[in-house]
Design an enzyme around this catalytic site. Structure first.
Site, PDB file in Angstrom:
ATOM      1  N   HIS A   1       0.869  -1.193   0.000  1.00  0.00           N
ATOM      2  CA  HIS A   1       0.000   0.000   0.000  1.00  0.00           C
ATOM      3  C   HIS A   1       0.896   1.231   0.000  1.00  0.00           C
ATOM      4  O   HIS A   1       1.948   1.259   0.618  1.00  0.00           O
ATOM      5  CB  HIS A   1      -0.909   0.005   1.250  1.00  0.00           C
ATOM      6  N   ASP A   3      -7.956  -5.183  -0.374  1.00  0.00           N
ATOM      7  CA  ASP A   3      -8.424  -5.930  -1.552  1.00  0.00           C
ATOM      8  C   ASP A   3      -8.098  -7.409  -1.479  1.00  0.00           C
ATOM      9  O   ASP A   3      -8.659  -8.206  -2.217  1.00  0.00           O
ATOM     10  CB  ASP A   3      -7.778  -5.336  -2.814  1.00  0.00           C
TER      11      ASP A   3
HETATM   12  C1  SDX Z   1      -5.968   0.231  -2.994  1.00  0.00           C
HETATM   13  O1  SDX Z   1      -4.439   4.789  -2.030  1.00  0.00           O
HETATM   14  C2  SDX Z   1      -5.314   4.087  -1.459  1.00  0.00           C
HETATM   15  O2  SDX Z   1      -5.739   4.382  -0.364  1.00  0.00           O
HETATM   16  C3  SDX Z   1      -5.813   2.888  -2.237  1.00  0.00           C
HETATM   17  C4  SDX Z   1      -6.791   2.026  -1.504  1.00  0.00           C
HETATM   18  C5  SDX Z   1      -8.072   2.761  -1.264  1.00  0.00           C
HETATM   19  O3  SDX Z   1      -8.803   2.382  -0.347  1.00  0.00           O
HETATM   20  O4  SDX Z   1      -8.386   3.660  -2.078  1.00  0.00           O
HETATM   21  O5  SDX Z   1      -6.262   1.602  -0.252  1.00  0.00           O
HETATM   22  C6  SDX Z   1      -7.151   0.787  -2.314  1.00  0.00           C
HETATM   23  O6  SDX Z   1      -5.706   0.625  -4.108  1.00  0.00           O
HETATM   24  C7  SDX Z   1      -5.105  -0.756  -2.277  1.00  0.00           C
HETATM   25  C8  SDX Z   1      -3.873  -1.221  -3.124  1.00  0.00           C
HETATM   26  C9  SDX Z   1      -4.388  -2.256  -4.131  1.00  0.00           C
HETATM   27  N1  SDX Z   1      -3.366  -2.601  -5.119  1.00  0.00           N
HETATM   28  C10 SDX Z   1      -2.735  -3.799  -5.087  1.00  0.00           C
HETATM   29  O7  SDX Z   1      -2.927  -4.653  -4.205  1.00  0.00           O
HETATM   30  C11 SDX Z   1      -1.786  -4.034  -6.253  1.00  0.00           C
HETATM   31  C12 SDX Z   1      -0.472  -4.637  -5.725  1.00  0.00           C
HETATM   32  N2  SDX Z   1       0.210  -3.629  -4.928  1.00  0.00           N
HETATM   33  C13 SDX Z   1       1.272  -2.850  -5.619  1.00  0.00           C
HETATM   34  O8  SDX Z   1       0.853  -2.432  -6.904  1.00  0.00           O
HETATM   35  C14 SDX Z   1       1.829  -1.760  -4.711  1.00  0.00           C
HETATM   36  O9  SDX Z   1       1.982  -2.299  -3.463  1.00  0.00           O
HETATM   37  C15 SDX Z   1       1.078  -0.447  -4.563  1.00  0.00           C
HETATM   38  C16 SDX Z   1       0.966   0.258  -5.863  1.00  0.00           C
HETATM   39  C17 SDX Z   1      -0.274  -0.672  -3.984  1.00  0.00           C
HETATM   40  C18 SDX Z   1       1.870   0.419  -3.584  1.00  0.00           C
HETATM   41  O10 SDX Z   1       3.147   0.572  -4.091  1.00  0.00           O
HETATM   42  P1  SDX Z   1       4.259   1.274  -3.133  1.00  0.00           P
HETATM   43  O11 SDX Z   1       3.984   1.040  -1.699  1.00  0.00           O
HETATM   44  O12 SDX Z   1       4.407   2.680  -3.574  1.00  0.00           O
HETATM   45  O13 SDX Z   1       5.531   0.438  -3.413  1.00  0.00           O
HETATM   46  P2  SDX Z   1       6.528   0.763  -4.567  1.00  0.00           P
HETATM   47  O14 SDX Z   1       5.798   0.678  -5.854  1.00  0.00           O
HETATM   48  O15 SDX Z   1       7.263   2.029  -4.227  1.00  0.00           O
HETATM   49  O16 SDX Z   1       7.485  -0.488  -4.352  1.00  0.00           O
HETATM   50  C19 SDX Z   1       8.296  -0.586  -3.163  1.00  0.00           C
HETATM   51  C20 SDX Z   1       8.985  -1.956  -3.273  1.00  0.00           C
HETATM   52  C21 SDX Z   1       9.441  -2.257  -4.709  1.00  0.00           C
HETATM   53  O17 SDX Z   1      10.516  -3.172  -4.642  1.00  0.00           O
HETATM   54  P3  SDX Z   1      12.047  -2.559  -4.691  1.00  0.00           P
HETATM   55  O18 SDX Z   1      12.090  -1.580  -5.849  1.00  0.00           O
HETATM   56  O19 SDX Z   1      12.230  -1.903  -3.349  1.00  0.00           O
HETATM   57  O20 SDX Z   1      12.915  -3.777  -4.897  1.00  0.00           O
HETATM   58  O21 SDX Z   1       8.010  -2.968  -2.952  1.00  0.00           O
HETATM   59  C22 SDX Z   1       7.806  -3.782  -4.082  1.00  0.00           C
HETATM   60  C23 SDX Z   1       8.266  -2.978  -5.294  1.00  0.00           C
HETATM   61  O22 SDX Z   1       8.614  -3.835  -6.360  1.00  0.00           O
HETATM   62  N3  SDX Z   1       6.369  -4.073  -4.125  1.00  0.00           N
HETATM   63  C24 SDX Z   1       5.871  -5.282  -4.375  1.00  0.00           C
HETATM   64  C25 SDX Z   1       4.470  -5.146  -4.263  1.00  0.00           C
HETATM   65  N4  SDX Z   1       4.173  -3.869  -3.948  1.00  0.00           N
HETATM   66  C26 SDX Z   1       5.345  -3.203  -3.866  1.00  0.00           C
HETATM   67  N5  SDX Z   1       6.457  -6.470  -4.693  1.00  0.00           N
HETATM   68  C27 SDX Z   1       5.631  -7.532  -4.918  1.00  0.00           C
HETATM   69  N6  SDX Z   1       4.285  -7.470  -4.803  1.00  0.00           N
HETATM   70  C28 SDX Z   1       3.673  -6.300  -4.500  1.00  0.00           C
HETATM   71  N7  SDX Z   1       2.347  -6.237  -4.409  1.00  0.00           N
END
Ligand code: SDX
Length: 397
Positions: free
Chosen positions: A275, A332
């Site tokens: 998140h 989710d």
């Molecule tokens: C919602 O904003 C809100 O409030 C949204 C929400 C709402 O109520 O409106 O809460 C609803 O959208 C919840 C989120 C739903 N989406 C997902 O579940 C999709 C999977 N999650 C990822 O897409 C991701 O976690 C995000 C987009 C949700 C958040 O991304 P972040 O926290 O900004 O993390 P990042 O993209 O900066 O990544 C940080 C690290 C990276 O690795 P490194 O570069 O450090 O090696 O964490 C890794 C990313 O690759 N990472 C993941 C991951 N999420 C982040 N690796 C594997 N699986 C994942 N899901």
């Protein structure tokens, strides 16, 4: 006043806007709607009570809630001409495509709501949107399965009405004798709608606020929010979780997919994990997990997908990659499993999110309209393109 809640004064400098509606502390896993903890609201309220709170800033008393429920139900019906819109959609159109199109067209039917300077017409518009969203959502499902539309009923609760409009096996405007609306399903749906009602400046709410800052009509603003919510990284994640679990298939395959999620070269991400704000457990996921157990026990469906979901959760939570990055299950991760247990089809999952989030979207829209001095949002950028250069005629390129 953000200062009273913000640990880091620098945060105020980077905040995109100020709002009195929802507070999140991502490190401590705190979520407050107008100051009330989500856990208390989830435990004690009906969804429309929370919608009233988000819109008006205070919880309603008994008569205010009764009047509000009546107004919502009264506005739940859609214009007969609007029903014809659905005939234009192919039967297999994604319900989010239908939702975006039909909601965006509401401004063509309710001209009086476009007087956005008048607080009374703003409130009417907000209740119209909250009332109509389940009707439009259910109609998009009925269209996709070729069933006649079912009208909302004035005496049913918000969630009972939605389930009846979705699953009644008759076109008449009454509850099928043999289609008993399960009160445990109503309770689970009510909880899911409360937990999804608002969430500060998430992508779709920020989209609504950006559109609202231009003075666009409220139906256009909410349609923009629906479009933003559709993305798999945001509201589309609950549908993406189910598709991911179906792809993983068996508990034996989980380690392989955990490894894929960790591989920087592999675009696969663990849907339902991580998140932007919660760098701890999403408090909503904690609440939802309990309901997931209850619903699956009730439906006696030891749904293999839920067992699989628990295996994914268990293995990810003990993996250093996820622990170091504070990647925990979000709202989710479990909501899709519950929707599946309620017989909601997967392609409708993000629509369910949109029904609930409409309460938050209209509350933010109203908050912006109340402050006439809100300037148009116009984000700037960090330019990283080529420096200035002169044009070259085509025969010199
Ligand atoms: C919602 O904003 C809100 O409030 C949204 C929400 C709402 O109520 O409106 O809460 C609803 O959208 C919840 C989120 C739903 N989406 C997902 O579940 C999709 C999977 N999650 C990822 O897409 C991701 O976690 C995000 C987009 C949700 C958040 O991304 P972040 O926290 O900004 O993390 P990042 O993209 O900066 O990544 C940080 C690290 C990276 O690795 P490194 O570069 O450090 O090696 O964490 C890794 C990313 O690759 N990472 C993941 C991951 N999420 C982040 N690796 C594997 N699986 C994942 N899901």
């Amino acid at each position: 006043d953000l200062g009273c809640f913000t640990h880091d004064p620098g945060f105020v400098a980077t905040a995109s806007c100020s709002s009195k509606i929802t507070f999140i502390d991502g490190d401590s896993g705190v979520l407050l709607y107008r100051g009330y903890p989500i856990e208390q609201l989830a435990e004690s309220c009906e969804f429309t009570e929370v919608a009233y709170l988000l819109m008006n800033g205070e919880l309603p008393n008994q008569s205010q809630l009764q009047d509000f429920n009546l107004e919502i139900n009264d506005r739940a019906i859609i214009h007969e001409s609007l029903r014809k819109f659905f005939d234009g959609f192919h039967y297999d159109a994604h319900p989010m495509a239908m939702l975006v199109g039909v909601v965006g067209s509401l401004s063509a039917f309710y001209h009086s709501d476009l007087n956005i300077k008048d607080p009374v017409s703003r409130k009417v518009c907000a209740t119209r949107l909250i009332g109509k969203m389940p009707t439009i959502a259910a109609a998009s499902y009925r269209h996709s399965v070729g069933r006649p539309f079912v009208y909302p009923r004035i005496e049913l609760s918000y969630c009972e009405n939605f389930l009846n409009m979705m699953f009644s096996r008759s076109s008449q405007n009454y509850i099928d004798q043999d289609h008993y609306i399960d009160q445990d399903f109503v309770k689970a749906l009510n909880l899911l709608f409360i937990l999804h009602a608002d969430h500060e400046q998430n992508a779709s709410t920020s989209t609504v606020r950006l559109a609202a800052s231009t003075g666009a009509n409220p139906y256009a603003c909410i349609a923009a929010g629906i479009a933003a919510l559709w993305g798999p990284a945001h509201g589309g994640a609950n549908e993406a979780v189910l598709n991911m679990l179906a792809e993983i298939g068996t508990v034996e395959n989980v380690p392989k997919y955990i490894a894929k999620a960790k591989d920087p070269e592999d675009p696969f991400r663990l849907m339902g994990f991580g998140h932007r704000v919660y760098k701890n457990f999403d408090p909503r996921a904690t609440i939802i997990r309990k309901t997931c157990h209850e619903i699956l026990k009730k439906t006696q469906s030891s749904d293999p997908l839920f067992e699989l979901a628990l295996a994914v959760e268990e293995q990810a939570l003990k993996d250093d990659y996820f622990i170091e990055r504070k990647l925990y299950p979000n709202v989710d991760f479990y909501s899709g499993i519950i929707y599946k247990a309620l017989n909601i089809p997967v392609e409708m999952f993000t629509v369910m999110f949109a029904i609930a989030r409409t309460a938050g979207w209209v509350a933010h829209w109203m908050e912006m309209m109340e402050d006439a001095s809100t300037p148009i949002s116009r984000p700037r950028q960090l330019y990283v393109g080529p420096t200035r250069r002169d044009f070259q005629p085509i025969d010199e390129r």
